[in-house]
Scaffold this motif. Sequence first.
Motif, PDB file in Angstrom:
ATOM      1  N   VAL A  48       0.626  -1.459  -0.164  1.00 33.85           N
ATOM      2  CA  VAL A  48      -0.280   0.379  -0.001  1.00 33.85           C
ATOM      3  C   VAL A  48       1.477   0.459  -0.161  1.00 33.85           C
ATOM      4  N   LYS A  49       2.148   1.295   0.635  1.00 32.12           N
ATOM      5  CA  LYS A  49       2.795   2.178   1.020  1.00 32.12           C
ATOM      6  C   LYS A  49       3.616   2.568  -0.226  1.00 32.12           C
ATOM      7  N   LYS A  50       3.933   1.741  -0.928  1.00 35.72           N
ATOM      8  CA  LYS A  50       4.745   1.771  -2.533  1.00 35.72           C
ATOM      9  C   LYS A  50       3.292   2.217  -3.362  1.00 35.72           C
ATOM     10  N   LEU A  51       1.573   1.558  -3.551  1.00 35.14           N
ATOM     11  CA  LEU A  51       1.220   2.632  -4.262  1.00 35.14           C
ATOM     12  C   LEU A  51       0.802   3.263  -4.090  1.00 35.14           C
ATOM     13  N   SER A  52       0.589   3.548  -2.652  1.00 34.33           N
ATOM     14  CA  SER A  52       0.248   5.387  -2.782  1.00 34.33           C
ATOM     15  C   SER A  52       1.796   5.989  -2.694  1.00 34.33           C
ATOM     16  N   THR A  53       3.281   5.542  -2.613  1.00 34.73           N
ATOM     17  CA  THR A  53       3.801   6.492  -3.331  1.00 34.73           C
ATOM     18  C   THR A  53       3.915   7.262  -4.629  1.00 34.73           C
ATOM     19  N   ASP A  57       3.877  10.722  -5.791  1.00 33.83           N
ATOM     20  CA  ASP A  57       4.229  11.015  -7.160  1.00 33.83           C
ATOM     21  C   ASP A  57       3.520  11.366  -8.380  1.00 33.83           C
ATOM     22  N   ALA A  58       2.703  10.863  -9.003  1.00 32.49           N
ATOM     23  CA  ALA A  58       2.100  11.116 -10.405  1.00 32.49           C
ATOM     24  C   ALA A  58       0.533  12.640  -9.455  1.00 32.49           C
ATOM     25  N   TYR A 103      -0.374  20.369  -4.847  1.00 36.54           N
ATOM     26  CA  TYR A 103      -1.057  19.086  -4.941  1.00 36.54           C
ATOM     27  C   TYR A 103      -1.381  18.812  -3.562  1.00 36.54           C
ATOM     28  N   ARG A 104      -0.533  19.587  -3.046  1.00 34.02           N
ATOM     29  CA  ARG A 104      -0.965  19.778  -1.604  1.00 34.02           C
ATOM     30  C   ARG A 104      -2.380  19.481  -0.808  1.00 34.02           C
ATOM     31  N   THR A 105      -3.001  20.544  -1.474  1.00 29.90           N
ATOM     32  CA  THR A 105      -4.683  21.165  -1.151  1.00 29.90           C
ATOM     33  C   THR A 105      -5.384  19.566  -1.919  1.00 29.90           C
ATOM     34  N   MET A 106      -4.777  18.767  -2.858  1.00 31.85           N
ATOM     35  CA  MET A 106      -5.027  17.344  -3.832  1.00 31.85           C
ATOM     36  C   MET A 106      -5.304  16.808  -3.089  1.00 31.85           C
ATOM     37  N   ILE A 107      -3.919  16.075  -1.704  1.00 30.22           N
ATOM     38  CA  ILE A 107      -3.997  15.441  -1.706  1.00 30.22           C
ATOM     39  C   ILE A 107      -4.064  14.651   0.193  1.00 30.22           C
ATOM     40  N   THR A1653       6.663  -1.528 -12.088  1.00 31.26           N
ATOM     41  CA  THR A1653       7.396  -0.442 -12.883  1.00 31.26           C
ATOM     42  C   THR A1653       6.430   0.122 -14.457  1.00 31.26           C
ATOM     43  N   ALA A1654       5.926  -0.498 -15.057  1.00 32.99           N
ATOM     44  CA  ALA A1654       4.938  -0.783 -16.488  1.00 32.99           C
ATOM     45  C   ALA A1654       4.200   0.212 -16.055  1.00 32.99           C
ATOM     46  N   LEU A1655       2.980  -0.067 -15.261  1.00 30.68           N
ATOM     47  CA  LEU A1655       2.674   1.300 -15.200  1.00 30.68           C
ATOM     48  C   LEU A1655       2.854   2.187 -14.408  1.00 30.68           C
ATOM     49  N   GLN A1656       3.799   2.570 -13.565  1.00 30.30           N
ATOM     50  CA  GLN A1656       4.892   3.954 -13.455  1.00 30.30           C
ATOM     51  C   GLN A1656       5.420   4.447 -14.652  1.00 30.30           C
TER      52      GLN A1656
END
Length: 1681
Positions: A48-53, A57-58, A103-107, A1653-1656
């Motif tokens: 979850v942490k990796k996906l969320s990260t 980032d996106a 972007y902080r606002t969206m988060i 990686t591919a989705l990134q």
Amino acid sequence: MPPSSNQSLLHLLPVCLEFLEVSGLRKCYPCSHGREEAKTTAMTRSCVKKLSTILLDAITDKDPLVQEQVCSALCALGEAQPKDTLSTCEEHLRQHEKLAHPYRTMILRTMETVVSNHISELDKDMARAIIILASSEMTKAKDLVCDWQQAASSVLVSVGKRFVGMVMEEMLSKFQPGVLPHCFVLQTLANLSVSNVFGMVPFLTSVLSTMLPMLGMAKHDTMRVVFCCALQRFSESTLEYVANLDQAPDPTVRKDTFASDISSAYDILFHQWLQSREAKLRLAVVEALGPMSHLLPSEKLEEQLPKLLPGVLALYKKHAETSHVSKSLGQILEAAVSVGSRTLDIQLDSLLAALHAQICVPVESSSPLVTTNRKEVLRCFTILACCSPERLLAFLLPKLDTSNERTRVGSLQVLRHVINSAAAQMEVKKPFILSSMRLPILDTNSKVKRAVVQVISAMAHHGYLEQPGGEAMLEYLVQQCALLPDAEPQKPGPWEEPPADSVREISVSTLYLFSTTVDRMTEVLWPCLLEFLTPVRFTGALTPLCKSLVHLAQKKQEKGADALLIQYDSDSEVTLPSPYAIATRLLTVSSSPYLGDGRGAASLCLLSVLHRDIHPLLGQRWATTIPLLLEYLDEHTAETLPQKEWEEKLLVFLRDSLAVVSDNMWTCQLSLEMCKQLPCYNGTPQEKSFLYKCVGTTLGAASSKDVVRKLLQELLETARYQEEAEHEGLACCFGICAISHLDDTLAQLEEFVRSDVFRKSIGIFNIFKDRSENEVEKVKGALILCYGHVAARAPRELVLARAESDILRNMFQCFSTKVLGIKVETKDPALQLCLVQSVYMVCQAICSSVQAGSFHFSWKAELVAQMMDFIKGEPPNSLRTPIRKKAMLACTHLVSLEPALEEQVRTDMVHGCLHSVLAVLPEPAGEDGCQESLYLDTMHALEGLLRSLLQRNMTPQGLQIMVEHLSPWIKSLRGYERARALGLSACLLQFFLEHLHALVPFHNLGLLVGLFSPRCADLWPATRQEAVNCVYYLLYLQLGYEGFSRDYRDDVAERLLTLKDGLVHPDPAILFHTCHSIAQVIAKRLPPDQLISLLLTLFESLGDPDKNCSRAATVMINCLLKERGSMLLEKVPEIVSVLRSKLQETREEHVLQAAQHSVHILASQHCAAVVTSLLGSPLPFDSHICTLWRALAAEPSLCTQVLGLLLEKISRDVPFKESRAFLLSSTPDRVATLLPLTATCALHEVMSAPASGPAVLELYPQLFAGLLLRVSCTVGVQLPRNLQAKERRTTSSAIASKALDPCSSAVDALRAALLRGGSEDVVQRVELEGGWESLRTSAGHEDGVAQLASAMAKFAGPRLPLVMKALLCTQSSVYEVQRVTSTAFLAELLNSNVVNDLMLLESLLDNLAARQKDPCASVRRLVLHGLANIASGSPDKVRTHGPQLLTAMIGGLDDGDDPHSLVALEAMAGLAKLLGLVEPRDLPSVLLHTAIRIRPFFDSEKTEFRSVSIRLFGHLNKACHGDCEDVFLEQVIGGLVPLLLHLRDPQAPVAGACRFALRMCGPNLECEELEAAFQKHLQDGRSLHFGEFLNTVCKHLMRYFPDLLGRLVSTSLFYFKSSWEDVRTAAPMLTGFLVLHSEPQHQAQVDLEQLITALQLLLKDPAPTVRGKAAETLGRLVRFS
């Protein structure tokens, strides 16, 4: 996971274990299981942490839609793992301090969403972390960044719904005494107090104690605004808490608890901040003061009101948007009233003035803020009206006397509001309020009127109109109902919005409301409303008045059925109209029944209800007659109602009513009332005219002659003669009266003519001292009309004796005047029209008398001369008055009277009338239809006159004379004159035929037929119809003279009527064919002795200026000559000798027809010479040469010789020569040879003639094969150089009929051969499919040949054997184009079963098999196409030849000599057709090889290759249903991902092929649910919701084929790099759905790192839709956690 995090987890582990032991849960799990659980939890958190990260980032993506999708994906992660997601977001924000605030606002907004949805799942530690983060984000920037800080504040508010204590702890840490807090700290506290009232109010005491000292520290207006908003929210939440103490956690809380703090805050806000120059701060202060006033101590409020109210009122002048001020003011007033304030009375005047000004402010009513402000202001007025009604009215009522529109309208609106909202307080004030309305009801402004009507409506509901003075309100309401649309209000100003309803509409609605629903108004309205019926100023209100009175009367009748409804009381203040006045008024206005929203029906209904009050005897009769009148009105509209017929019905109704009453005194009283009301209708001429008729009807029923004479004299003396519309009404009155009182009527008229008033007009030196000359003429005209109407309506036996002595003499005495002994006639058109109309009525009356035949009319000659003078005096080119119509009608009656007119007089009359009518110019299109109607009436009058003249001489000679008068007009150059003259001629001939008696020879038949028959083709269609009618009547005249009875019907002559339809057809061929048929009819019935005169007349018509008539004459001449004998054969040499010269001199149709006939005779004798000579004509053929070629087809034997010679010319020479246009040109140009080109053009011309059919049938195979090959040899071939130059010179010349092109000429010739050979269906089918155009082009030639072959197979099967025989020999042709064309034709034939039926299949297969090795790739491709066509043409033969066909197709797949793989493409298409038909045992050897061979084409860049290969894959699956080997099943599974993704292929054919292939794959997968999904969603023609479908498929795949997860995902990864955006978008969708529906135990098949990686990488795709779907899929990877 960072080491620090691991350490934290290790430290937390003992705590967790201790918790489990305490709770008794640890003993349920072994220690090893706990370790596994912890390990799994750690892995989950890592995923979850990796996906969320990655998603975080996106979030910096530039596309807003992608950003939104990323946030949605984060929310999806939060839905599954809220704690981990929130933790990652919190950590991301902490670690990325430099991340931009958008972007902080969206988060933060994402975090708010997750918190709001999972607030119950948060533990204290997570809540504390979120609170600390949000607090930091909110206060990090000292400057205001609203979106960012608002998002952080919203997170805190969301957390505070459960953890209010923790949030308050954090906020209070940043809300320290003596230090100004961050703006959003205060705002968070304020919002939290609203969202969690019961949790927050207990904190308010400490919050307020901390905040109050800060108020003095706030120096910036922005901060002060935040403080004000906080105080407002705190006050509102406190009031809500106190209002719901039964639900509150602490019921001891009271308003007094906060009184001291609020009082302190009030002092600062009101005394300091309210004086600020910043508008926002002032509004914030006043918004806070409203709810704060309820929390102030009562003494403090009483003390501050003298300052508070003026302070708030002063803001009205400082702010444009005042709704907040008004709302706060209302709250303050409520608080003041609730404590019983005495200070309020002192401030009342200023309050009322300020509030009144707000109501009167000019604003846009559409603004929501304005609407809100008005509501709040009116609420304030309600509060004041309840506590001080006397003071309110003392202020408000004088405002009604002002002349200012805004002030008056606003005051009326307030008055209406308080009448409704404070009814109890206003009860004793009713007289004062009513008296105050005196001036407003005099105002003419529409807005004031509208407001007054609304006030009256409110008054009616509360009993005001029952008070003295209420009748004035009622009269005002009726006045507004009477407004006309044009009389309504002036245009609103730029600041105003027009009212939604007009004043009249709202007034009418109000009156209906009073009479139907307000019961207390019944006694007020009845009988008061009757008073408004008769005054003219209330005419516009008659419909609502009548409807309301009907409803009220029905109520009265329900109470007392036998009593009179109207009680006339002399002591009553209401002056009611008499029954005579009511009856007269209602009957008169009913003559215009649809005016005023249908007042006719309403008036009649009221009459019906009041029948007993009008006269007791009328009830029973009116009960039957009035419903019939109402029914008649229902059947019509204002546009369709015949006005004269309706008025006559009303007059019959009146006469019937008078007869029922039969009371002379009542009748005389009614007539007096009618005369009395006549002046009331001076502004409505139509109604006044009808009232005149009613007066005449009533006087006719009166038996008192003195009353009749007196009223007639009064009418003559009081009539408004200057109004011409009144003349007719007065005349009708006298005419109707004369029915019963002829002598009295004439005597009264003569007495008036002899009176002193009338004699003042005599003498040139004494011309009307008190009247102008024009007025005298009008008086004369009216009197003349009176005499005319008297003659028209009086009994005929009495008129005959009085016509000359009394009526005509007095009429002409009025018309002419003697001056110095000289008779002077007026030139006034109106007076002339009156005289003409009256003369017509007198003559009509005389002629209709039974004694007219013996009556000698001495005035006849003088009247005829007078009428003709009037006709000749009219302008010849225009028609503006009905004078000539009326004059001709009068002449029509005069002609029939004795003595007879002289011949010259008759001639002059006919000539003058014809010239006066026929020469009138027609009205331009779109003009008013009144002139057209007048002209038609005038034409009918002229017809009647000519019939009357003809009746005096009913002989052929008399008819000839009439036609001679019309002849110049029949031949006129003006079409409209010809049409009119022919119409008159037909009318006269019909009349002559209907009255035919004498059996004498009709010697002028030929002459008359010759005059009329060419006009059957006149340019004007109306003229043609009338010409046929004339010929029709002439033929029956001849039959009549031959002795046939009048009712005899001749079949030949009757055929003329059936031919009339052909004359209106726009096609000239049909028109002249009809003329030919007419000539045939004439030839059969024309006597021999009339033939010469007819021909001579027709020959004269050849020079007719109308070319249509000239051509019709030629057609008729030829027809007559053909019917009577072949005269042209004797003059053939003469025709040939002049042929060339005639063709050059003229293009007339009869000359061309003669030329065709001549060349046919010549060719019959010298065929070869004629053909050779004509082939020497230059190309392109001009129209004359084409005509001559077509003439050769007239005889079948001759045509056969000509076609054979031309085919020989085509095949003898080479079709083209190759030459290089330039020395460096790589491709030689092909130039057509001249002789085959000329012969091809000649063939087309010959076969264009319908007569060539038999000859074409005889040579059909040779013509078809030769011309098809000729077409193939001319595709892309150029004209010879000399013809190219000539073509350029003659492109604009009229001689060239069309552009010359070798290929087009061959195609046209082929089409002509098919048409003449009986293959019309072939031509039509190829035309519909665009095949003829395709044949002409290199790119579409093969398709055109295929379309032609298909049409031949379907519609010309019996001809195919000989055609095939002619084409099979082209296998060895030296011309490649001929081999391609013939192969394409033969290949397409196999697409039809006809070759099997004709036993041609074997020979065709052998021939095509021999062409498989042809060096031309196109031939090889067409061979495969033909072999595949057997599947559709002869499917039962596929099994027999299966191995041979499959071998050929497999060979095509492996064809290596075709660089473009077109042969392979054809092989794939062929296999798709054949697979389902071959023997099953032949399939296994080809299935796997074919599947492997076609797989690379799935992703070909060429659309056609993708479509065909995928569709073939579907057929391979279909072929092995139920018997699928494992090795082939692997190919099926391998193709699933490409097929699913190519459903989103940008090319529709590919997507359609994928639908088919997937439907076919379904059974082989042995999964019923998956097969059902394919069948449900992928039917052709059905729209596909791709996401829903893909979700369903993936669900079933993962349920039944979970082991395929890794393989499917890895295959879809390949398409992440597809060149098609839609496919790249679909690939992550597929992956996401597979992951969504996969079970945890199978997820190990997926290389998660590779997938992530591919989705990134996809998150960096240039297409926003791809990035969005990648983000969405990343959100779904939470399943792996």
